[in-house]
Design a protein around this motif. Structure first.
Motif, PDB file in Angstrom:
ATOM      1  N   GLY A 162       1.220  -1.219   0.012  1.00  0.00           N
ATOM      2  CA  GLY A 162      -0.002  -0.499   0.367  1.00  0.00           C
ATOM      3  C   GLY A 162       0.557   1.213   0.188  1.00  0.00           C
ATOM      4  O   GLY A 162       0.723   2.373  -1.002  1.00  0.00           O
ATOM      5  N   ILE A 163       2.443   1.189   0.860  1.00  0.00           N
ATOM      6  CA  ILE A 163       3.093   2.577   0.783  1.00  0.00           C
ATOM      7  C   ILE A 163       3.043   2.600  -0.692  1.00  0.00           C
ATOM      8  O   ILE A 163       3.903   3.596  -1.073  1.00  0.00           O
ATOM      9  N   LEU A 164       3.515   1.444  -1.035  1.00  0.00           N
ATOM     10  CA  LEU A 164       4.048   1.218  -2.484  1.00  0.00           C
ATOM     11  C   LEU A 164       3.290   2.077  -3.019  1.00  0.00           C
ATOM     12  O   LEU A 164       4.057   3.084  -4.223  1.00  0.00           O
ATOM     13  N   ASP A 165       2.512   1.336  -3.690  1.00  0.00           N
ATOM     14  CA  ASP A 165       1.520   1.667  -4.060  1.00  0.00           C
ATOM     15  C   ASP A 165       1.193   3.557  -4.008  1.00  0.00           C
ATOM     16  O   ASP A 165       0.677   4.346  -5.102  1.00  0.00           O
ATOM     17  N   CYS A 166       1.075   4.124  -3.184  1.00  0.00           N
ATOM     18  CA  CYS A 166       0.353   5.244  -2.604  1.00  0.00           C
ATOM     19  C   CYS A 166       1.547   6.616  -3.001  1.00  0.00           C
ATOM     20  O   CYS A 166       1.229   7.505  -4.134  1.00  0.00           O
ATOM     21  N   ILE A 167       2.846   5.474  -2.961  1.00  0.00           N
ATOM     22  CA  ILE A 167       3.349   7.209  -3.238  1.00  0.00           C
ATOM     23  C   ILE A 167       3.981   6.922  -4.941  1.00  0.00           C
ATOM     24  O   ILE A 167       3.701   7.566  -5.371  1.00  0.00           O
ATOM     25  N   ALA A 168       3.361   5.784  -5.234  1.00  0.00           N
ATOM     26  CA  ALA A 168       3.213   6.347  -6.979  1.00  0.00           C
ATOM     27  C   ALA A 168       2.400   6.700  -7.244  1.00  0.00           C
ATOM     28  O   ALA A 168       2.785   7.617  -8.315  1.00  0.00           O
ATOM     29  N   GLU A 169       1.296   6.664  -6.636  1.00  0.00           N
ATOM     30  CA  GLU A 169       0.357   7.305  -6.908  1.00  0.00           C
ATOM     31  C   GLU A 169       0.330   8.920  -6.714  1.00  0.00           C
ATOM     32  O   GLU A 169      -0.374   9.993  -7.483  1.00  0.00           O
ATOM     33  N   LEU A 170       0.694   9.000  -6.228  1.00  0.00           N
ATOM     34  CA  LEU A 170       0.902  10.876  -5.599  1.00  0.00           C
ATOM     35  C   LEU A 170       1.730  10.926  -7.061  1.00  0.00           C
ATOM     36  O   LEU A 170       1.234  11.952  -7.012  1.00  0.00           O
ATOM     37  N   ARG A 171       2.969  10.160  -7.188  1.00  0.00           N
ATOM     38  CA  ARG A 171       3.602  10.720  -7.747  1.00  0.00           C
ATOM     39  C   ARG A 171       3.007  10.454  -9.494  1.00  0.00           C
ATOM     40  O   ARG A 171       3.291  12.418  -9.915  1.00  0.00           O
ATOM     41  N   ALA A 213      -0.497  11.283  -9.952  1.00  0.00           N
ATOM     42  CA  ALA A 213      -1.553  12.196  -9.927  1.00  0.00           C
ATOM     43  C   ALA A 213      -0.851  13.743  -9.631  1.00  0.00           C
ATOM     44  O   ALA A 213      -1.354  14.613  -9.284  1.00  0.00           O
ATOM     45  N   ASN A 214       0.932  13.869  -9.606  1.00  0.00           N
ATOM     46  CA  ASN A 214       1.641  14.843  -9.547  1.00  0.00           C
ATOM     47  C   ASN A 214       1.075  15.790  -8.480  1.00  0.00           C
ATOM     48  O   ASN A 214       1.178  16.775  -7.559  1.00  0.00           O
ATOM     49  N   LEU A 215       1.117  15.105  -7.387  1.00  0.00           N
ATOM     50  CA  LEU A 215       1.005  15.410  -5.551  1.00  0.00           C
ATOM     51  C   LEU A 215       1.939  15.870  -4.965  1.00  0.00           C
ATOM     52  O   LEU A 215       2.161  16.458  -4.321  1.00  0.00           O
ATOM     53  N   ILE A 216       3.058  14.579  -5.757  1.00  0.00           N
ATOM     54  CA  ILE A 216       4.321  15.084  -5.024  1.00  0.00           C
ATOM     55  C   ILE A 216       5.712  15.032  -6.100  1.00  0.00           C
ATOM     56  O   ILE A 216       5.141  14.960  -7.318  1.00  0.00           O
ATOM     57  N   ASP A 217       5.993  16.234  -6.240  1.00  0.00           N
ATOM     58  CA  ASP A 217       6.806  16.081  -7.337  1.00  0.00           C
ATOM     59  C   ASP A 217       8.564  15.555  -7.436  1.00  0.00           C
ATOM     60  O   ASP A 217       8.546  14.333  -6.280  1.00  0.00           O
ATOM     61  N   THR A 218       8.884  15.394  -7.993  1.00  0.00           N
ATOM     62  CA  THR A 218      10.323  15.087  -8.591  1.00  0.00           C
ATOM     63  C   THR A 218      10.756  14.523  -7.152  1.00  0.00           C
ATOM     64  O   THR A 218      12.476  13.884  -6.824  1.00  0.00           O
ATOM     65  N   GLY A 240      10.464  14.489  -4.185  1.00  0.00           N
ATOM     66  CA  GLY A 240       9.101  13.709  -3.119  1.00  0.00           C
ATOM     67  C   GLY A 240       8.191  14.455  -1.693  1.00  0.00           C
ATOM     68  O   GLY A 240       8.026  14.437  -1.484  1.00  0.00           O
ATOM     69  N   LYS A 241       8.318  16.278  -2.754  1.00  0.00           N
ATOM     70  CA  LYS A 241       7.942  17.153  -1.709  1.00  0.00           C
ATOM     71  C   LYS A 241       6.675  16.937  -2.134  1.00  0.00           C
ATOM     72  O   LYS A 241       6.153  17.457  -3.298  1.00  0.00           O
ATOM     73  N   PHE A 242       5.533  17.057  -1.195  1.00  0.00           N
ATOM     74  CA  PHE A 242       3.990  17.570  -1.177  1.00  0.00           C
ATOM     75  C   PHE A 242       3.927  19.120  -2.088  1.00  0.00           C
ATOM     76  O   PHE A 242       4.404  19.886  -2.322  1.00  0.00           O
ATOM     77  N   VAL A 243       2.705  18.874  -2.723  1.00  0.00           N
ATOM     78  CA  VAL A 243       3.158  20.061  -4.549  1.00  0.00           C
ATOM     79  C   VAL A 243       1.998  20.825  -3.175  1.00  0.00           C
ATOM     80  O   VAL A 243       0.927  20.513  -2.859  1.00  0.00           O
ATOM     81  N   GLN A 244       2.426  21.955  -2.705  1.00  0.00           N
ATOM     82  CA  GLN A 244       1.873  22.581  -1.654  1.00  0.00           C
ATOM     83  C   GLN A 244      -0.072  22.865  -1.939  1.00  0.00           C
ATOM     84  O   GLN A 244      -0.935  22.899  -1.224  1.00  0.00           O
ATOM     85  N   ASP A 245      -0.618  23.322  -3.651  1.00  0.00           N
ATOM     86  CA  ASP A 245      -1.367  23.710  -3.855  1.00  0.00           C
ATOM     87  C   ASP A 245      -3.014  23.085  -3.570  1.00  0.00           C
ATOM     88  O   ASP A 245      -3.720  23.159  -3.939  1.00  0.00           O
ATOM     89  N   SER A 246      -2.701  21.559  -3.554  1.00  0.00           N
ATOM     90  CA  SER A 246      -4.029  20.632  -3.551  1.00  0.00           C
ATOM     91  C   SER A 246      -4.390  21.053  -2.482  1.00  0.00           C
ATOM     92  O   SER A 246      -3.713  21.155  -1.430  1.00  0.00           O
ATOM     93  N   ASN A 247      -5.842  20.367  -2.165  1.00  0.00           N
ATOM     94  CA  ASN A 247      -6.352  20.680  -1.380  1.00  0.00           C
ATOM     95  C   ASN A 247      -6.507  19.246  -0.607  1.00  0.00           C
ATOM     96  O   ASN A 247      -7.722  19.501  -0.269  1.00  0.00           O
ATOM     97  N   CYS A 248      -5.995  18.221  -1.346  1.00  0.00           N
ATOM     98  CA  CYS A 248      -5.798  16.946  -0.544  1.00  0.00           C
ATOM     99  C   CYS A 248      -5.122  16.854  -0.153  1.00  0.00           C
ATOM    100  O   CYS A 248      -4.647  16.020   0.984  1.00  0.00           O
ATOM    101  N   ILE A 249      -4.388  18.066  -0.025  1.00  0.00           N
ATOM    102  CA  ILE A 249      -2.878  17.899   1.339  1.00  0.00           C
ATOM    103  C   ILE A 249      -2.839  18.331   2.791  1.00  0.00           C
ATOM    104  O   ILE A 249      -4.431  19.318   2.450  1.00  0.00           O
ATOM    105  N   PHE A 250      -3.028  18.116   3.668  1.00  0.00           N
ATOM    106  CA  PHE A 250      -3.582  18.716   4.554  1.00  0.00           C
ATOM    107  C   PHE A 250      -2.442  18.360   5.956  1.00  0.00           C
ATOM    108  O   PHE A 250      -1.082  17.684   5.973  1.00  0.00           O
ATOM    109  N   LYS A 251      -2.493  19.328   6.998  1.00  0.00           N
ATOM    110  CA  LYS A 251      -1.131  20.082   7.788  1.00  0.00           C
ATOM    111  C   LYS A 251      -1.498  19.439   9.086  1.00  0.00           C
ATOM    112  O   LYS A 251      -2.133  19.973   9.732  1.00  0.00           O
ATOM    113  N   ASP A 252      -0.601  18.350   9.955  1.00  0.00           N
ATOM    114  CA  ASP A 252      -0.680  18.053  10.956  1.00  0.00           C
ATOM    115  C   ASP A 252       0.238  18.645  12.152  1.00  0.00           C
ATOM    116  O   ASP A 252       1.412  18.921  11.410  1.00  0.00           O
TER     117      ASP A 252
END
Ligand code: FES
Length: 613
Positions: A439-448, A450-455, A457-469
């Motif tokens: 699941g971890i492997l799938d998730c990171i591959a899919e995040l990339r 879907a362009n939610l992380i950049d090359t 590995g940093k979260f692309v900040q303007d996405s509304n699917c990312i939140f800050k803990d």
């Protein structure tokens, strides 16, 4: 035989189907006993029966497939088995995500069945009783009969078996079954027990131990048992266990005993479940990484923990099981395949053996993913192996919501690139309670993807699917609600995976550099290890663990080390073959390679969009 039939090659299962006439793809696969998921029963709505048609150029796409599959998937040959008609010869690939749990278990641990030819054989003899006229010693009587009736030589007997011999002979009317290992008698039992010759093959991993109970006469696996390595309480990784063993006092003895007694109990449970007398287990074979091998034997480990990290032996060993506190036949042995080097153990040798890497044509990569990942590269100049410290991240450790593959673990993740929302699948369809390696492997591959992380590995900040803990920083939510019970993947988790996959990619790159070939010249990639059989190979590429490669070149063989341990248990011929193979595997030290740092730094990033499937 298969003239005029339609031939379907199914990878990575390695099955070939022959159809008399065109058939619906899903039905043909189910008919052949392949456990492919079909949640909607073939209506083409659930999308679970995805296959990849490897020669997809002229493969039609139905209207339903256009609704369910993404255009990029269609262009890569992804289709729904239930919407396809198998009407011509085809090569198809079934991603792990489309296979049922049961099928995944079957896929794991595939290997050539070997002709039984065990080192221990059993012989039934009726001995003439001792008399005043014939006072031949008990042992000599048996040895004489073995020679006369079976033309086999016995020239010594285990001390324990010898001390039990007089009683066994006299209590059983001098009718006994003798277990012979080479020329040594290791057990004598009353009555005819010749059909009860058993062995246990063990893959001793840093995290898990797998034991197979095997009928040595037929080669059949009667049962298997997996336990966690109890040494985990002395440290999660190899180095911390070695440090514990070096702490002085009785620490080496402690860390040895915890594992030998764990194995002893696992054997007891296997025998109980299969109603087998543990005294009828004549032989155990064990494969392990070199540190686990030494700790299992209670051998000194200082030289293993310090540069240049030397193994005490490169030879196969046979040790009496009782000396290790393992209760089997009185004179039964534990046979250990030779370690290759300090950080490349006999488990790697067993994997190379079971996957036939030395026999295959072309350039082959064999990779066994674990806490330490060993990689072998076979080319025309031989086999070279490396070990990479990939760490336990793919086993869920050091990941905030990581867990082992148990019910409730998220095992599959897909992310809709348009909405950035995840679809998840949990083991046993339970409420999500964490995320396991696949699941971890799938998730990171899919995040990339879907362009939610950049090359980087940093979260692309303007996405509304990312939140800050507050404490953990940026998170991608997989289930639940922020602030309440939830499962997410955070920036720190991504870094852990970058380090793990970077270590593996560095190993591959240095092996290729050393052999002076590039990745396009690789003919086959064999992924072994329990984790390796659950992952989606497409996503291994999408996180950059491998460069982009034709998926048809990737084969998942499951726990090949366990299969190798079984092969050398069942067959003396394979035992010889493995011992010879050990001498042919060259070890390459990664950390002193001049380009190690350069390769490692370059391996940490994620692929560009055009390199993603
Ligand atoms: Fe549901 Fe094929 S079985 S889409």
């Amino acid at each position: 035989m298969a003239k005029n039939k339609i031939r379907i090659e199914v990878e990575p299962i390695g099955k070939r189907l022959y159809l008399d006439r065109p058939a619906n793809g899903l039905e043909a696969l189910l008919e052949a006993g392949i456990g492919i998921k079909s949640v909607c029963g073939g209506k083409g709505t659930c999308g679970k029966c995805r296959i990849i048609v490897l020669d997809a150029a002229d493969t039609a796409v139905s209207g339903q497939e256009k609704k369910v599959l993404l255009p990029e998937e269609i262009s890569k040959g992804v289709r729904l088995a239930c919407q396809q008609v198998f009407d011509r010869d085809l090569n198809i690939y079934i991603p792990a995500s489309s296979l049922s749990e049961e099928q995944k278990l079957q896929v794991s641990g595939t290997g050539r069945e070997v002709e039984p030819d065990p080192v221990c054989q059993k012989y039934w003899v009726e001995v003439s009783p001792a008399t005043l006229e014939d006072v031949t010693p008990d042992f000599d009587r048996i040895a004489g009969l073995l020679e006369k009736n079976y033309k086999v030589k016995a020239d010594n007997i285990d001390f324990k078996a010898l001390s039990l011999l007089p009683q066994t002979l006299r209590d059983n009317g001098w009718k006994v079954t003798v277990s012979l290992r080479g020329t040594e008698i290791i057990n004598v039992e009353g009555g005819n027990q010749a059909g009860h010759n058993y062995g246990v093959a063990i893959d001793l991993g840093t995290t898990k131990i797998a034991a197979l109970l095997v009928d040595l006469s037929t080669g059949a696996t009667l049962g298997s048992r997996g336990i966690m390595n109890p040494q985990i309480s002395y440290g999660e990784d190899v180095m911390s266990r070695l440090n514990f063993a070096l702490a002085g006092g009785d620490s080496l003895k402690k860390i040895q005993e915890v594992v030998t007694s764990g194995i002893d109990q696992a054997i007891g449970k296997l025998c109980q479940d299969h109603q087998i007398d543990r005294k009828q287990i004549n032989e155990i074979t064990l494969v392990a990484n070199t540190a686990m091998h030494h700790l299992f034997l209670g051998l000194p480990v200082r030289q293993l923990s310090l540069s240049p990290f030397v193994s005490l032996t490169g030879q196969a060993l046979s040790v009496k099981a009782w000396q290790l506190g393992i209760n089997i036949a009185p004179g039964g042995y534990v046979y250990l395949l030779p370690p290759i080097a300090g950080f490349v153990g006999s488990d790697h040798l067993a994997m190379v053996l079971a996957a036939d890497i030395d026999q295959l044509k072309g350039n082959i990569i064999g990779i066994d993913i674990g806490t330490n990942t060993e990689i072998a590269l076979k080319t025309s100049s031989g086999i070279t192996s490396v070990s990479t410290a990939s760490g336990p991240a793919f086993e869920g450790a050091h990941i905030r919501y990581g867990m082992r593959a148990a019910p409730g673990a998220i095992e599959r993740v897909a992310i809709d690139s348009a909405t950035c929302q995840p679809s998840i699948q949990t083991i046993g369809d339970k409420e999500p309670s964490g995320i396991c390696g696949s699941g971890i492997l799938d998730c990171i591959a899919e995040l990339r993807k879907a362009n939610l992380i950049d090359t980087r590995g940093k979260f692309v900040q303007d996405s509304n699917c990312i939140f800050k803990d507050e404490q953990e920083g940026m998170q991608y939510l997989l289930s639940g609600k922020p602030g309440r019970d939830y499962v997410s993947i955070g920036q720190k988790d991504i870094v852990e995976i970058q380090l793990a996959k970077g270590a593996m990619r560095t190993g591959i790159d240095i092996l290729l550099d050393n052999a002076q070939i590039d990745f396009t010249q690789i003919d086959k990639i064999i992924i072994a290890g329990a984790f390796g059989s659950y992952i989606d190979p497409k996503n291994v590429i999408n996180i950059g663990m491998f460069p982009q490669v034709d998926l048809g070149k990737i084969v998942q063989v499951g726990n090949a080390a366990g299969v190798g341990a079984k092969q050398v248990l069942v067959s003396s011929k394979y035992r010889k073959k493995a011992e010879n193979l050990a001498k042919k595997i060259n070890y390459l030290e990664l950390t002193t390679h001049p380009k190690f740092n350069e390769y490692f730094v370059n391996s940490l990033g994620f692929p560009e969009p055009e390199e993603i499937f």
